[in-house]
Design a protein around this motif. Structure first.
Motif, short mmCIF file in Angstrom:
data_model
loop_
_atom_site.label_atom_id
_atom_site.label_comp_id
_atom_site.label_asym_id
_atom_site.label_seq_id
_atom_site.Cartn_x
_atom_site.Cartn_y
_atom_site.Cartn_z
N PHE A 1 0.84 -1.20 0.00
CA PHE A 1 0.00 0.00 0.00
C PHE A 1 0.88 1.25 0.00
CE2 PHE A 1 0.87 -0.98 4.40
CZ PHE A 1 0.96 0.24 5.07
N VAL A 2 0.25 2.38 -0.31
CA VAL A 2 0.91 3.67 -0.35
C VAL A 2 0.14 4.63 0.54
CG1 VAL A 2 1.32 5.70 -1.82
CG2 VAL A 2 1.95 3.43 -2.63
N LEU A 3 0.87 5.48 1.28
CA LEU A 3 0.23 6.53 2.06
C LEU A 3 0.56 7.89 1.44
CD1 LEU A 3 0.82 5.41 5.76
CD2 LEU A 3 -1.24 5.13 4.36
N GLU A 4 -0.45 8.74 1.38
CA GLU A 4 -0.30 10.09 0.85
C GLU A 4 -0.11 11.05 2.03
OE1 GLU A 4 -2.71 12.49 -2.46
OE2 GLU A 4 -3.76 12.46 -0.53
N PHE A 5 0.97 11.82 2.00
CA PHE A 5 1.29 12.78 3.06
C PHE A 5 1.21 14.20 2.52
CE2 PHE A 5 3.27 8.87 4.36
CZ PHE A 5 3.16 8.84 5.75
N ASP A 6 0.78 15.11 3.37
CA ASP A 6 0.75 16.53 3.03
C ASP A 6 2.04 17.18 3.53
OD1 ASP A 6 -1.08 18.95 2.19
OD2 ASP A 6 -0.10 19.52 4.06
N VAL A 7 2.82 17.72 2.62
CA VAL A 7 4.14 18.25 2.96
C VAL A 7 4.03 19.44 3.91
CG1 VAL A 7 6.20 19.41 2.05
CG2 VAL A 7 5.25 17.41 0.87
N GLU A 8 3.08 20.33 3.68
CA GLU A 8 2.95 21.50 4.55
C GLU A 8 2.60 21.09 5.98
OE1 GLU A 8 3.86 24.52 3.73
OE2 GLU A 8 4.44 23.61 1.83
N SER A 9 1.77 20.07 6.13
CA SER A 9 1.43 19.58 7.47
C SER A 9 2.65 18.96 8.13
CB SER A 9 0.30 18.55 7.39
OG SER A 9 -0.91 19.14 6.95
N LEU A 10 3.46 18.26 7.36
CA LEU A 10 4.70 17.69 7.92
C LEU A 10 5.61 18.80 8.43
CD1 LEU A 10 5.52 14.91 5.28
CD2 LEU A 10 4.97 14.55 7.70
N LYS A 11 5.74 19.85 7.64
CA LYS A 11 6.61 20.96 8.04
C LYS A 11 6.05 21.69 9.27
CE LYS A 11 8.56 21.88 3.45
NZ LYS A 11 8.65 22.85 2.33
N ASP A 12 4.72 21.78 9.37
CA ASP A 12 4.11 22.44 10.52
C ASP A 12 4.35 21.64 11.80
OD1 ASP A 12 3.19 24.49 8.95
OD2 ASP A 12 1.16 23.68 8.74
N ASN A 13 4.33 20.30 11.68
CA ASN A 13 4.49 19.46 12.86
C ASN A 13 5.95 19.22 13.24
OD1 ASN A 13 1.81 18.04 13.94
ND2 ASN A 13 1.56 18.38 11.73
N PHE A 14 6.84 19.33 12.25
CA PHE A 14 8.26 19.12 12.51
C PHE A 14 9.01 20.32 11.92
CE2 PHE A 14 6.29 14.93 11.94
CZ PHE A 14 6.58 14.34 13.16
N GLU A 15 9.03 21.40 12.66
CA GLU A 15 9.54 22.67 12.12
C GLU A 15 11.01 22.62 11.75
OE1 GLU A 15 8.63 25.73 14.88
OE2 GLU A 15 6.46 25.60 14.61
N GLU A 16 11.78 21.79 12.43
CA GLU A 16 13.22 21.76 12.18
C GLU A 16 13.64 20.62 11.25
OE1 GLU A 16 15.03 21.66 15.99
OE2 GLU A 16 14.41 23.69 16.54
N ILE A 17 12.66 19.94 10.70
CA ILE A 17 12.98 18.85 9.79
C ILE A 17 13.13 19.40 8.37
CG2 ILE A 17 11.06 17.68 8.61
CD1 ILE A 17 11.56 15.36 10.66
N GLU A 18 13.95 18.75 7.57
CA GLU A 18 14.22 19.23 6.21
C GLU A 18 13.56 18.30 5.20
OE1 GLU A 18 18.08 21.10 3.85
OE2 GLU A 18 18.37 19.78 5.57
#
Length: 308
Positions: free
Chosen positions: A89-106
């Protein structure tokens, strides 16, 4: 922007074993399947003195926990390699939400190249000549970025986007580095065309519990790319970086219609078309007179003589 991560069917329980989160495994680049990870540094066609400076400033590049996504959920080699030949299976992630939750992640797209970035050679020359600390820092930063977010062109089919955790958001779970991503960063689940039937109901339950859309990949007869069907049998396609509802579907097989109409090209074949094609098929005529195998053997002999 949306990105996609491919999984095998067997890890679904592990991925969703923490309420409200999706567990994503991260690995160190040295453990990836590309032996040239972190290899695209400076162009080695510089002076020996400059290379000595490069080695002394850079030394061994640090290995940060990294996880990889694709910008598409319909890459056939990705389904084959990372999702057990369309059974995962594949999961679809929202990049902006990832950045909001992990501010220091690249999070960045991978740049596919045939050769190292020539700008690094300029940075190296500047650092080697001036001996200034800031030039050494800039060189090291540029090399790190280039190493983590560039690969050789041979890998471009992956359409890769990478998340690099330099700040150790990951947790150790049974010896694995797991990044627990809040469920609001996940938008959809797409199970493969060969996803196990006995796990399909479970996958739908997981999607409902996580509040995400559910699709199953479909391999059509007339489309060159896979499409998707939803829980309510709606048809969807992946276009311009998004999963969107198909504008039209075949009234017979429900496959999306890229050119419009009521039936796909195969379902448009009527009994009259089939009968007419059969009457004009030379193979059927030869077979009727018992000459088909003799004809094929003659063709094979001609082809063999041409090759000699």
């Amino acid at each position: 922007m949306k990105v996609y991560k491919y999984f095998s069917a067997g890890v679904m329980d592990l991925v969703f074993n923490r309420d409200g989160y999706c567990g994503v495994k991260c690995s160190l680049p040295k453990d990836y399947n590309d032996p040239y990870e972190l290899f695209l540094g400076v162009d080695l066609n510089v002076s020996t003195e400059s290379l000595a400076t490069y080695r002394d400033i850079i030394q061994e590049l640090p290995h940060f926990p990294t996880t990889c996504f694709s910008k598409s959920p319909i890459v056939a080699p990705m389904w084959a390699h990372y999702a057990q030949n369309h059974s995962g299976f594949v999961l679809e992630f929202d990049v902006e939400s990832l950045k909001d939750n992990f501010e220091e992640i690249e999070i960045r797209d991978v740049d596919y190249k045939a050769e190292p970035n020539p700008a690094l050679a300029d940075s190296l020359e500047r650092a080697a000549v001036t001996k200034k600390p800031r030039h050494a820092v800039w060189l090291r930063q540029a090399v790190l970025t280039e190493a983590y977010f560039s690969k050789y062109q041979e890998w471009s089919y992956e359409q890769e986007c990478r998340l690099v955790d330099r700040n150790q958001y990951v947790e150790d779970v049974g010896g694995n580095k797991i990044l627990f991503v809040p469920s609001d960063c996940v938008a959809a689940m797409i199970v493969g065309s060969k996803f196990p039937e006995d796990k399909k109901a479970q996958s739908k339950d997981v999607a409902v519990a996580q509040g995400i859309d559910w699709y199953q990949l479909g391999i059509g007869k007339s489309l060159p790319l896979p499409y998707m069907t939803s829980s309510d049998d709606g048809a969807y396609v992946f276009e311009a970086g998004e999963i969107t509802e198909a504008l039209g579907v075949c009234e017979s097989c429900s496959e999306p219609l890229p050119l419009g109409g009521e039936l796909c090209v195969w379902c448009s074949i009527t009994d009259d078309h089939a009968e007419e094609a059969a009457r004009g098929n030379p193979f059927r005529i030869l077979d009727h007179y018992g000459r088909l195998e003799e004809y094929f053997e003659g063709v094979r002999n001609i082809e063999s003589r041409r090759k000699k």
